[in-house]
Design a protein around this motif. Structure first.
Motif, PDB file in Angstrom:
ATOM      1  N   PRO A 184      11.411 -10.091  13.420  1.00 34.34           N
ATOM      2  CA  PRO A 184      11.126  -9.246  12.258  1.00 34.34           C
ATOM      3  C   PRO A 184      12.381  -8.557  11.750  1.00 34.34           C
ATOM      4  N   SER A 185      12.426  -8.348  10.444  1.00 32.21           N
ATOM      5  CA  SER A 185      13.566  -7.647   9.850  1.00 32.21           C
ATOM      6  C   SER A 185      13.483  -6.166  10.196  1.00 32.21           C
ATOM      7  N   LEU A 186      14.612  -5.483  10.035  1.00 28.83           N
ATOM      8  CA  LEU A 186      14.639  -4.046  10.311  1.00 28.83           C
ATOM      9  C   LEU A 186      13.675  -3.307   9.391  1.00 28.83           C
ATOM     10  N   GLN A 187      13.565  -3.755   8.136  1.00 24.15           N
ATOM     11  CA  GLN A 187      12.640  -3.100   7.224  1.00 24.15           C
ATOM     12  C   GLN A 187      11.194  -3.325   7.656  1.00 24.15           C
ATOM     13  N   ASP A 188      10.885  -4.538   8.129  1.00 25.46           N
ATOM     14  CA  ASP A 188       9.542  -4.805   8.651  1.00 25.46           C
ATOM     15  C   ASP A 188       9.217  -3.860   9.805  1.00 25.46           C
ATOM     16  N   ILE A 189      10.187  -3.685  10.695  1.00 31.65           N
ATOM     17  CA  ILE A 189       9.997  -2.821  11.860  1.00 31.65           C
ATOM     18  C   ILE A 189       9.758  -1.376  11.419  1.00 31.65           C
ATOM     19  N   ARG A 190      10.539  -0.918  10.474  1.00 34.17           N
ATOM     20  CA  ARG A 190      10.368   0.455   9.980  1.00 34.17           C
ATOM     21  C   ARG A 190       9.010   0.636   9.310  1.00 34.17           C
ATOM     22  N   ASP A 191       8.580  -0.378   8.567  1.00 31.91           N
ATOM     23  CA  ASP A 191       7.267  -0.307   7.918  1.00 31.91           C
ATOM     24  C   ASP A 191       6.150  -0.218   8.951  1.00 31.91           C
ATOM     25  N   ILE A 192       6.252  -1.029  10.005  1.00 34.42           N
ATOM     26  CA  ILE A 192       5.247  -1.024  11.067  1.00 34.42           C
ATOM     27  C   ILE A 192       5.169   0.355  11.721  1.00 34.42           C
ATOM     28  N   TYR A 193       6.327   0.922  12.030  1.00 33.99           N
ATOM     29  CA  TYR A 193       6.339   2.232  12.702  1.00 33.99           C
ATOM     30  C   TYR A 193       5.859   3.348  11.784  1.00 33.99           C
ATOM     31  N   GLN A 194       6.102   3.208  10.494  1.00 31.86           N
ATOM     32  CA  GLN A 194       5.615   4.211   9.549  1.00 31.86           C
ATOM     33  C   GLN A 194       4.084   4.258   9.569  1.00 31.86           C
ATOM     34  N   VAL A 195       3.470   3.083   9.542  1.00 29.77           N
ATOM     35  CA  VAL A 195       2.007   3.014   9.594  1.00 29.77           C
ATOM     36  C   VAL A 195       1.497   3.480  10.950  1.00 29.77           C
ATOM     37  N   ARG A 196       2.152   3.043  12.003  1.00 29.26           N
ATOM     38  CA  ARG A 196       1.719   3.390  13.356  1.00 29.26           C
ATOM     39  C   ARG A 196       1.794   4.905  13.597  1.00 29.26           C
ATOM     40  N   ARG A 197       2.825   5.532  13.057  1.00 26.33           N
ATOM     41  CA  ARG A 197       2.973   6.988  13.217  1.00 26.33           C
ATOM     42  C   ARG A 197       1.758   7.722  12.652  1.00 26.33           C
ATOM     43  N   GLN A 198       1.322   7.311  11.476  1.00 23.83           N
ATOM     44  CA  GLN A 198       0.176   7.963  10.840  1.00 23.83           C
ATOM     45  C   GLN A 198      -1.112   7.711  11.615  1.00 23.83           C
ATOM     46  N   LEU A 199      -1.293   6.489  12.082  1.00 22.75           N
ATOM     47  CA  LEU A 199      -2.512   6.147  12.825  1.00 22.75           C
ATOM     48  C   LEU A 199      -2.587   6.904  14.143  1.00 22.75           C
ATOM     49  N   LEU A 200      -1.461   7.002  14.848  1.00 23.79           N
ATOM     50  CA  LEU A 200      -1.464   7.699  16.133  1.00 23.79           C
ATOM     51  C   LEU A 200      -1.663   9.199  15.950  1.00 23.79           C
ATOM     52  N   ALA A 201      -1.134   9.751  14.865  1.00 24.22           N
ATOM     53  CA  ALA A 201      -1.367  11.175  14.588  1.00 24.22           C
ATOM     54  C   ALA A 201      -2.859  11.427  14.388  1.00 24.22           C
ATOM     55  N   MET A 202      -3.526  10.516  13.685  1.00 24.83           N
ATOM     56  CA  MET A 202      -4.970  10.632  13.497  1.00 24.83           C
ATOM     57  C   MET A 202      -5.697  10.504  14.844  1.00 24.83           C
ATOM     58  N   LEU A 203      -5.247   9.552  15.659  1.00 26.02           N
ATOM     59  CA  LEU A 203      -5.862   9.339  16.975  1.00 26.02           C
ATOM     60  C   LEU A 203      -5.762  10.596  17.826  1.00 26.02           C
ATOM     61  N   ALA A 204      -4.587  11.221  17.849  1.00 24.89           N
ATOM     62  CA  ALA A 204      -4.378  12.416  18.670  1.00 24.89           C
ATOM     63  C   ALA A 204      -5.281  13.562  18.202  1.00 24.89           C
ATOM     64  N   ILE A 243       2.827  13.395  18.798  1.00 25.74           N
ATOM     65  CA  ILE A 243       2.753  11.935  18.915  1.00 25.74           C
ATOM     66  C   ILE A 243       3.489  11.269  17.754  1.00 25.74           C
ATOM     67  N   ALA A 244       3.495  11.916  16.581  1.00 18.73           N
ATOM     68  CA  ALA A 244       4.263  11.394  15.453  1.00 18.73           C
ATOM     69  C   ALA A 244       5.759  11.453  15.763  1.00 18.73           C
ATOM     70  N   GLY A 245       6.188  12.560  16.360  1.00 16.00           N
ATOM     71  CA  GLY A 245       7.592  12.697  16.724  1.00 16.00           C
ATOM     72  C   GLY A 245       8.013  11.684  17.776  1.00 16.00           C
ATOM     73  N   ALA A 246       7.140  11.445  18.747  1.00 14.19           N
ATOM     74  CA  ALA A 246       7.433  10.457  19.788  1.00 14.19           C
ATOM     75  C   ALA A 246       7.571   9.066  19.189  1.00 14.19           C
ATOM     76  N   THR A 247       6.762   8.760  18.185  1.00 11.87           N
ATOM     77  CA  THR A 247       6.821   7.459  17.531  1.00 11.87           C
ATOM     78  C   THR A 247       8.127   7.299  16.759  1.00 11.87           C
ATOM     79  N   VAL A 248       8.582   8.358  16.115  1.00 15.11           N
ATOM     80  CA  VAL A 248       9.856   8.324  15.398  1.00 15.11           C
ATOM     81  C   VAL A 248      11.007   8.099  16.374  1.00 15.11           C
ATOM     82  N   ARG A 249      10.965   8.769  17.518  1.00 17.09           N
ATOM     83  CA  ARG A 249      12.028   8.590  18.512  1.00 17.09           C
ATOM     84  C   ARG A 249      12.030   7.168  19.067  1.00 17.09           C
ATOM     85  N   ALA A 250      10.859   6.590  19.218  1.00 15.45           N
ATOM     86  CA  ALA A 250      10.776   5.208  19.694  1.00 15.45           C
ATOM     87  C   ALA A 250      11.407   4.263  18.668  1.00 15.45           C
TER      88      ALA A 250
END
Length: 247
Positions: free
Chosen positions: A88-108, A213-220
Motif C-alpha cells: 500500500p502507498s503511504l497515502q493509503d496507509i494514512r487514509d486507513i489510520y484516519q478511519v481507524r482512529r475515528q472507529l476506535l474512538a467510538m468503540l472506546a 485510543i485516538a492518540g495511540a492510533t496516531v502514534r502507531a
C-alpha cells in the motif's frame, strides 16, 4: 511459524471455515500470517510453483488461496505478472489510520457505557498479561494479544455495524499494526497506552478513553511512517538525494 493465535484470527476474518477445500484454508493461513508478521515483505513475489511444492498440491488451491487474500487487500494479482504481497502507498496507509482512529474512538466511548465491572476486570487481566509479553519483548505474542483484546472489546460493545466495519479494515491493518510494534521502544509505549485506557474505562470516562485510543492510533501511524522511511533509506541507491517528507 505462525503464532498460536494466528489461525483463530485469520479463520474468522477470512471465513476459512466456509471453505470446502481445507488445503485452500491452510495455504491462505500460512501466506496471510507470513504477510502480517513480516516474513513475507511488501512487493515480494509469491511463486505459485514453490507454494504448490510446499503444500504438495496442484496450483489450483494455491491460486484460490491467493485470490482470497487479494480480496482482503493482502495480495496483488495482475495479468501476466506473478502474484505478490500488496504494497500500500503511504497515502493509503494514512487514509486507513484516519478511519481507524475515528472507529476506535467510538468503540472506546461505547465500551465505557456498556461494559460490566466483570468485563472490565477481564480486560485489565488481558492488559496485565500483555505487560509481561512487552517486558519479554515478544513482539508476535504481544501483537496477537493486542488483536484479541480489541476483538473482545468489540464483542463487549455489541454494535454489529461497528464490528463489521472494523473487520472490513482488519486484515489491511494487521500488517501495519505489527510493523509499528517492531520499532525500538514501541512495545513499552503501546502497553503504557493500554494501561491508561483501562484506567479510563474503569473510571467511566468516555471522553478521555476516546482521546487516549485516538492518540495511540496516531502514534502507531507515526511508527509505521518512520519504519517505512527507514526501509526506503536502506534500499535507496548510494548518492541518491532524499526527498522531503510529505505532511
Amino acid at each position: 511459524m505462525p503464532h498460536q493465535d494466528t489461525p483463530l484470527v485469520l479463520e474468522r476474518l477470512l471465513r476459512l471455515r466456509d471453505r470446502r477445500e481445507p488445503l485452500v484454508a491452510q495455504i491462505a493461513e500460512w501466506v496471510g500470517s507470513g504477510i502480517i508478521e513480516g516474513r513475507l515483505q511488501p512487493g515480494q513475489d509469491l511463486n505459485s510453483v514453490e507454494l504448490s511444492n510446499r503444500f504438495e498440491t496442484s496450483r489450483t488451491p494455491v491460486r484460490e488461496a491467493l485470490m482470497l487474500l487479494e480480496q482482503e487487500g493482502l495480495v496483488e494479482m495482475k495479468a501476466r505478472r506473478r502474484p505478490r504481497v500488496a504494497s500500500p502507498s503511504l497515502q493509503d496507509i494514512r487514509d486507513i489510520y484516519q478511519v481507524r482512529r475515528q472507529l476506535l474512538a467510538m468503540l472506546a466511548g461505547l465500551l465505557v457505557e456498556r461494559a460490566t465491572e466483570d468485563e472490565l476486570t477481564e480486560l485489565r487481566g488481558r492488559v496485565e498479561s500483555m505487560r509481561d509479553l512487552a517486558d519479554k519483548e515478544d513482539v508476535d505474542a504481544y501483537f496477537w494479544s493486542h488483536v484479541q483484546l480489541q476483538e473482545r472489546m468489540t464483542e463487549i460493545v455489541g454494535n454489529t455495524t461497528l464490528k463489521q466495519i472494523l473487520d472490513s479494515l482488519a486484515l489491511r491493518t494487521l500488517m501495519l499494526r505489527h510493523l509499528s510494534l517492531t520499532r525500538t521502544g514501541r512495545l513499552a509505549y503501546s502497553v503504557d497506552d493500554q494501561e491508561r485506557l483501562i484506567q479510563a474505562y474503569e473510571e467511566r470516562d468516555g471522553e478521555l478513553a476516546s482521546a487516549l485510543i485516538a492518540g495511540a492510533t496516531v502514534r502507531a501511524l507515526r511508527a509505521v511512517e518512520e519504519q517505512l522511511e527507514q526501509d526506503t533509506a536502506r534500499t535507496r541507491p548510494p548518492g541518491r538525494a532524499k526527498r522531503g517528507r510529505t505532511s
